[in-house]
Enzyme design. Structure first.
Site, short mmCIF file in Angstrom:
data_model
loop_
_atom_site.label_atom_id
_atom_site.label_comp_id
_atom_site.label_asym_id
_atom_site.label_seq_id
_atom_site.Cartn_x
_atom_site.Cartn_y
_atom_site.Cartn_z
N GLU A 159 0.82 -1.21 0.00
CA GLU A 159 0.00 0.00 0.00
C GLU A 159 0.86 1.26 0.00
O GLU A 159 0.52 2.27 -0.63
CB GLU A 159 -0.92 0.00 1.22
CG GLU A 159 -2.10 0.95 1.12
CD GLU A 159 -3.11 0.57 0.05
OE1 GLU A 159 -3.58 1.48 -0.66
OE2 GLU A 159 -3.43 -0.63 -0.08
N GLU A 160 2.01 1.21 0.66
CA GLU A 160 2.91 2.37 0.71
C GLU A 160 3.51 2.67 -0.66
O GLU A 160 3.86 3.82 -0.96
CB GLU A 160 4.05 2.13 1.71
CG GLU A 160 3.58 1.86 3.14
CD GLU A 160 3.49 0.37 3.43
OE1 GLU A 160 4.24 -0.10 4.29
OE2 GLU A 160 2.69 -0.33 2.76
N LYS A 162 1.97 1.97 -3.61
CA LYS A 162 0.91 1.94 -4.62
C LYS A 162 0.82 3.32 -5.29
O LYS A 162 0.00 4.16 -4.94
CB LYS A 162 -0.42 1.57 -3.96
CG LYS A 162 -1.52 1.20 -4.92
CD LYS A 162 -2.78 0.79 -4.17
CE LYS A 162 -3.86 0.32 -5.10
NZ LYS A 162 -5.12 -0.01 -4.39
N LEU A 195 -2.71 -6.38 -8.17
CA LEU A 195 -3.72 -6.47 -9.22
C LEU A 195 -4.20 -5.08 -9.65
O LEU A 195 -4.43 -4.84 -10.84
CB LEU A 195 -4.91 -7.30 -8.74
CG LEU A 195 -4.61 -8.71 -8.21
CD1 LEU A 195 -5.91 -9.48 -7.98
CD2 LEU A 195 -3.71 -9.48 -9.15
N LYS A 229 -12.25 -2.32 -11.26
CA LYS A 229 -11.47 -1.17 -10.81
C LYS A 229 -9.97 -1.43 -10.87
O LYS A 229 -9.50 -2.51 -10.57
CB LYS A 229 -11.84 -0.81 -9.37
CG LYS A 229 -13.17 -0.13 -9.21
CD LYS A 229 -13.36 0.25 -7.73
CE LYS A 229 -14.65 0.98 -7.50
NZ LYS A 229 -14.81 1.36 -6.09
N HIS A 344 -16.65 1.40 3.72
CA HIS A 344 -15.70 2.17 2.92
C HIS A 344 -16.01 3.67 2.92
O HIS A 344 -15.55 4.40 2.06
CB HIS A 344 -15.70 1.65 1.48
CG HIS A 344 -15.14 0.27 1.32
ND1 HIS A 344 -15.80 -0.84 1.78
CD2 HIS A 344 -13.97 -0.16 0.79
CE1 HIS A 344 -15.07 -1.92 1.51
NE2 HIS A 344 -13.96 -1.54 0.91
#
Length: 469
Positions: A159-160, A162, A195, A229, A344
């Site tokens: 995530e860091e 991305k 992905l 997405k 979310h």
């Protein structure tokens, strides 16, 4: 499963109005609107009005021409169809299994042509670097056994990281390797971040190159792999840049999950629980009864325990089927009322704020836990239902509270929600176990009361650093 959607739903809805011969122009002058069909004649398309030959090759697209005293305007209504496959496959990396190379092809004639062709097969593979350490040798063995010209690019897809920088690195490597943009799909092997990043890179390369998703975590198996997405983080905002371009196929092999750490299994269970709470009571019951076993077994065999038989198969399939039901009619999110947004609304802000302390599913579950209290405060859930849901979350070893999920963050996130959701809150809330509705009228007073009860009940379970006592 073929999925389709219409480009520019608003234009399509207005198509009937535009076919009228006359109408009032904004300046008061009369305008004349003409509907044209598009007919293929040899190698070109020609506009036609009126009757068409039964043997004509007619496009589903239409052009509407409107003339006024000041000029002419054209409105194009063009249906765009996406078809993609979601395929469960055991032993995906067995060289005798064709799925990874040809499982995305739907046309039997095309498949037969490829099998007869002497043209070398090429594949570009992006693989998460942790997954590469575990399965890289098997991936290499697969492609070498099939005489494939290949390039494997291991990357730190966290995530860091991305970001567009990682996307550009992928695109640079793809460009140097060289791909046929129609017949040689890019393959992504990894978790949801991998992905998402590869999907965005593929959507950009030559405007749209097909790609294949191979999820290796539970979260990506039931969530990221099955939708359209793609995206990366930008300006400290989660998935601020992205596209809606589905893969040619997603190939699901549950055996990858056996090497995933327990915390990441729990992380994926959060998204599964989301679908259970929103629309499938039986799935909730299964998670409530078999959740601990699914954690212990990492979604592998039942180990001969009759009461857990098929729990992994049933829960993953129901999660995927319910997700596809929600996504297929709304791939481009033209309709902003989405049950899959449960959990979310606040979690993206929380996740980015404390990165990397919380995994995605953990942040989602904290959001869901709070919203369960909101639902109870509104009288939509009974106290017994609320408490049962929270207890199920505990069984799945998911966090139900976090010190940085404060009321200020809640209010800020919901204000942002209004900006980007057409001025409406569009808050999905459970109205029973496995039932949900969208609400636009949750007051600050309800949020305040729910937040206080939530903190009073659950905050004592956690230390100041946010860890479970």
């Amino acid at each position: 499963m073929p999925l389709s959607l219409l480009s520019d739903a608003a234009a399509a809805a207005n198509a009937g109005e535009m076919s009228k011969n006359k109408g009032d122009a904004p300046n008061g002058k009369m305008s004349k609107d003409t509907e044209f069909n598009l007919v293929q004649v040899k190698n070109t398309w020609v506009r036609k009005t009126g009757g068409l030959n039964a043997h004509s090759h007619v496009s589903e697209a239409k052009i509407y021409e409107s003339a006024t005293g000041h000029g002419v305007s054209w409105t194009v209504v063009s249906p765009i169809y996406f078809s993609y496959k979601v395929v469960e496959s055991q032993n995906l990396l067995d060289p005798h299994n064709d799925t990874l190379l040809t499982g995305h092809i739907r046309d039997p004639q095309e498949l037969e042509h490829i099998k007869r062709s002497t043209k070398p097969v090429k594949r570009f593979i992006v693989i998460d670097e942790t997954v590469n350490k575990l399965y890289g040798s098997e991936v290499i063995a697969y492609f070498e056994a099939r005489n494939v010209i290949y390039k494997i690019l291991p990357l730190p897809t966290t995530e860091e990281n991305k970001s567009m920088e990682l996307v550009m690195r992928i695109l640079d490597e793809i460009h140097r390797f060289g791909l046929d943009r129609r017949t040689e799909p890019i393959i992504a092997v990894g978790g949801g971040v991998c992905l998402d990043i590869v999907g965005l890179a593929a959507s950009l390369y030559r405007r749209r190159t097909p790609y294949i998703r191979v999820p290796t975590t539970l979260l990506s198996y039931i969530d990221a792999s099955v939708g359209a997405k793609t995206g990366v983080n930008f300006s400290k905002c989660k998935n601020k840049l992205g596209s809606y371009i589905p893969p040619a196929a997603a190939f699901l092999d549950r055996s990858f999950i056996q090497t995933v750490p327990r915390r990441h299994i729990s992380n994926g269970l959060a998204e599964m629980l989301k679908m259970a709470l929103m629309k499938h009571k039986d799935l909730f019951e299964m998670l409530d009864s078999h959740g601990r076993f699914l954690l212990d077994s990492k979604f592998q065999s039942s180990n001969g325990l009759l009461d857990h038989r098929n729990a992994a198969t049933m829960t993953t399939r129901i999660a995927i089927e319910t997700m596809l039901e929600e996504l297929a009619p709304n791939l481009w999110e033209d309709d902003l009322d989405r049950l899959v947004d449960f959990g979310h609304l606040i979690s993206p802000e929380l996740e980015m704020k404390v990165l990397p302390a919380l995994l995605h599913g953990e942040a989602v579950n904290i959001d869901m836990a709070f919203m369960v209290y909101v639902s109870n405060e509104r009288g939509l859930l009974t106290l017994g239902e609320r408490n049962r849901i929270i207890e199920c979350m505990r069984k799945l070893e998911l966090p139900v509270w976090h010190k940085d999920f404060n009321l200020s963050l809640v209010k800020k996130s919901l204000r942002e929600r209004l900006k980007h959701s057409g001025g409406l809150m569009r808050m999905p809330l459970p109205v029973g176990l496995g039932q949900a509705e969208i609400f636009n009228d949750t007051s600050d007073d309800v949020l305040d009361r729910a937040f206080k009860k939530w903190c009073d009940d659950l905050s004592t379970e956690y230390t100041d650093s946010g860890h479970k006592v």
